[in-house]
Enzyme design. Structure first.
Site, mmCIF file in Angstrom:
data_model
loop_
_atom_site.group_PDB
_atom_site.id
_atom_site.type_symbol
_atom_site.label_atom_id
_atom_site.label_comp_id
_atom_site.label_asym_id
_atom_site.label_seq_id
_atom_site.Cartn_x
_atom_site.Cartn_y
_atom_site.Cartn_z
ATOM 1 N N THR A 180 18.048 65.544 37.086
ATOM 2 C CA THR A 180 17.053 66.535 36.661
ATOM 3 C C THR A 180 15.786 66.335 37.477
ATOM 4 O O THR A 180 15.295 65.211 37.608
ATOM 5 C CB THR A 180 16.724 66.407 35.168
ATOM 6 O OG1 THR A 180 17.872 66.776 34.401
ATOM 7 C CG2 THR A 180 15.573 67.323 34.775
ATOM 8 N N PHE A 183 11.937 66.952 37.708
ATOM 9 C CA PHE A 183 10.737 67.236 36.941
ATOM 10 C C PHE A 183 9.596 67.522 37.903
ATOM 11 O O PHE A 183 9.529 66.932 38.994
ATOM 12 C CB PHE A 183 10.352 66.036 36.062
ATOM 13 C CG PHE A 183 11.321 65.724 34.963
ATOM 14 C CD1 PHE A 183 11.118 66.201 33.674
ATOM 15 C CD2 PHE A 183 12.436 64.933 35.199
ATOM 16 C CE1 PHE A 183 11.994 65.909 32.652
ATOM 17 C CE2 PHE A 183 13.329 64.623 34.189
ATOM 18 C CZ PHE A 183 13.104 65.117 32.906
#
Length: 634
Positions: free
Chosen positions: A526, A528
């Site tokens: 992921t 960010f």
């Protein structure tokens, strides 16, 4: 007409262009923007404009058909955003996708009154303080204001509570007295066509709220704005305050139809003051909301703690409690319109940096914070939603925010693309990628055979689809975050419930790990991004001391064939590699889309920021609008 000059225009070429136009009896105003320098040539066009187009240094000439030139949408396609600084170093921006609230009494009556009221208005969410100090009144026997004494009280209250102040100026002779005290001037409806006043106030360069005269047409209104713009200020805010009609049920008629009409005619921001239009206290709050719904950039309200004893405008002044209620209503309405309500930042210096994230302790975003900042001086502040992160950052309650933008398995986090569009005062200042490893967590003593319900964030459920498909009898339930799911399962104390979250949460919430590494693919990452207010962005860039290698953009293509290709060709022209391109529907505009793009800057050796500025400028030529979200290290 408007002349857009070439980016490499020399001073000599510019002066020759001005001389040529002045010989043709044009009045010239030069406007230097972030991307372009333009000359507004105001006068009667009695020549072939090709004579101007061929002059050295001229990029293009845009004829303007409207009698108001600089105020017209033809002159400037993009919406103007007026910036006003406050005593706390914050910039209040009027225009774009943010909403502002300007409030205060019809007249400053004494120091105690304005100090007490300013405290309440600030606490309820006002972003600017209004108050009459020199009051032009119909009757010579009415209260005319405290003059400079009232202005000093207004200044003191504004500085204490971080509220920029605005007050009406009835006469140009008052400019030398008022100029050092006020952050912005208000031109009242009675003086909207006092052209000498407009010219002299415009020459100060200060922000000006121009109220529509109660008998003025929209063209007359914009012609008054033209006087201000032509005299020197670029910071003009139009204010609809009602017009005189045959109806006597209200003091005036609030012409909300003027808002969308003005939006099509001018680039200037537009606010509404329903108080003098309605003139009846209880009718003002619904008209405030109607003003916001009609597309206004903000509202102005008269507020008084004891309206029955007010020296000016008691009947049209709402109570502080009514103001507080209507501010909460605007806060609720703003997301529906794709906008965000501006707030004044707290005046409380912090010892530690605060970075906000969505979820509970143990969330992946919290882990990203600790890795990115790599410092014990950072406090991770848990919030309930991504929207709250953005709002806390622009309000100054958090220095930075950590938000997920994409996952290698589940794809984009579209909610945050939409938040970037809605919250215009944030910028991306950094990026970090985490390897996401999910585990199934249950209460102490539970086993896989006990599980019937699984809680997790929708992304977490999506990333573990294969594992969940092998247990098709389980019910999957969405949670605000993976850590929220773990906390919820811990509180339920039921073996039939489990959560998909990081193993870190097992220790935090007293849970057992029932299964490890249950994600579909070990290559589960992921990305960010770290967001900050525009004012904070430069400070973090210096503290990280890293070379930027990414840039992110949001743009809207024109509604015509080949529009997107024209924009993308600009990236190709600069040999810029796009690593991501996403489209998102624009709320309230069916079948219209904004595009989010990430660009790889790792091949740019020197001059990264100037390189990105050139790309942004080139896109602007082909796009309906474009916004640079940030230049940062990823």
């Amino acid at each position: 007409m408007v002349l857009v000059l070439k980016k490499d225009v020399t001073d000599s070429e510019k002066n020759k262009i001005k001389d040529f136009l002045q010989q043709k009896n044009f009045k010239i105003n030069e406007i230097v923007g972030d991307e372009d320098t333009v000359l507004a040539a105001v006068g009667k066009v009695s020549m072939d404009i090709r004579e101007v187009e061929i002059l050295p240094g001229v990029h293009k000439v845009i004829p303007i058909s409207k009698p108001y030139k600089m105020a017209s949408r033809e002159f400037k396609r993009e919406d103007t955003v007026v910036e006003i600084s406050n005593s706390r170093g914050q910039i209040i921006r009027v225009g774009g996708r943010r909403l502002v609230s300007i409030a205060g009494p019809g007249a400053v009556e004494n120091r105690e009154q304005i100090m007490s009221l300013a405290a309440k208005l600030s606490a309820s969410g006002a972003t600017m303080l209004r108050g009459g100090t020199f009051k032009p009144r119909s009757s010579p026997y009415s209260f005319q204001g405290l003059g400079m004494e009232g202005l000093r009280y207004l200044r003191e209250a504004g500085d204490k509570y971080g509220l920029p102040i605005v007050t009406e100026i009835p006469s140009p002779e008052l400019i030398p007295l008022m100029n050092d005290y006020t952050d912005g001037y208000q031109i009242g409806s009675r003086t909207m066509q006092d052209f000498d006043l407009l010219k002299k106030v415009g020459a100060t360069g200060k922000p000006v709220i121009l109220k529509r005269g109660y008998t003025a047409t929209l063209e007359e209104f914009l012609m008054s704005a033209e006087y201000l713009l032509a005299s020197g200020t670029e910071k003009v805010i139009l204010c609809e305050r009602g017009i005189r009609t045959f109806e006597h049920a209200t003091r005036n008629t609030l012409d909300l139809s003027s808002i969308p009409v003005l939006r099509s005619l001018t680039h200037l921001p537009i606010i509404v003051d329903p108080s003098p239009a309605v003139g009846i206290r209880d009718k003002i709050p619904p008209m405030v909301l109607a003003s916001i719904a009609s597309g206004a950039d903000g509202v102005m309200m008269e507020v008084h703690e004891d309206p029955e004893k007010a020296l000016v405008g008691g009947a049209e002044s709402i109570l502080p409690l009514q103001f507080d209620k209507v501010m909460h209503d605007i806060e609720a309405l703003a997301p529906v319109l794709g906008k965000a309500l501006a707030h004044i930042r707290e005046d409380s210096p912090r010892q530690k940096i605060v970075c906000a994230y969505s979820g509970k302790r143990g969330a992946y975003a919290e882990q990203a914070i600790s890795r990115y900042f790599d410092s014990a001086d950072v406090t991770a502040n848990a919030l309930d939603s991504f929207g709250e992160i953005f709002q806390n950052v622009i309000d100054g309650k958090a220095d930075y925010g950590m938000v997920p933008i994409e996952n290698s398995l589940a794809g984009s986090v579209y909610q945050n693309y939409d938040n970037f569009s809605r919250f215009q005062d944030v910028t991306i200042v950094g990026s970090i990628t985490l390897n996401i490893r999910h585990a199934l967590l249950g209460v102490k003593g539970a086993s896989l055979s006990d599980v019937k319900s699984v809680f997790s964030h929708p992304q977490g459920l999506s990333q573990c689809k294969k594992f969940l498909d092998s247990h098709s009898d389980w019910t999957c339930i969405d949670s605000a975050s993976t850590a929220t799911a773990a906390e919820h399962v811990s509180h339920l104390k039921d073996k039939s419930n489990a959560a998909i979250a990081s193993e870190v949460n097992a220790k935090l919430y007293g849970l057992d790990v029932l299964a490890e590494d249950i994600e579909d693919d070990p290559g589960n990452f992921t990305r960010f991004v770290v967001i900050a207010s525009k004012e904070k962005a430069e400070a973090l860039s210096k503290s990280k001391n890293t070379k930027p290698n990414m840039a992110s953009f949001i743009f809207k293509a024109k509604n015509e064939p080949g529009a997107l290709v024209a924009i993308l060709s600009q990236f190709q022209k600069f040999n810029c590699n796009l690593t991501r391109l996403e489209s998102r529907p624009i709320e309230g505009q069916p079948w219209q889309y904004r595009f989010y793009a990430d660009a790889d800057l790792s091949g740019v050796s020197d001059g990264v920021y100037s390189y990105v500025e050139k790309i942004t400028s080139a896109i602007r030529e082909s796009a309906e609008d474009v916004r640079l979200l940030g230049v940062y290290a990823g």
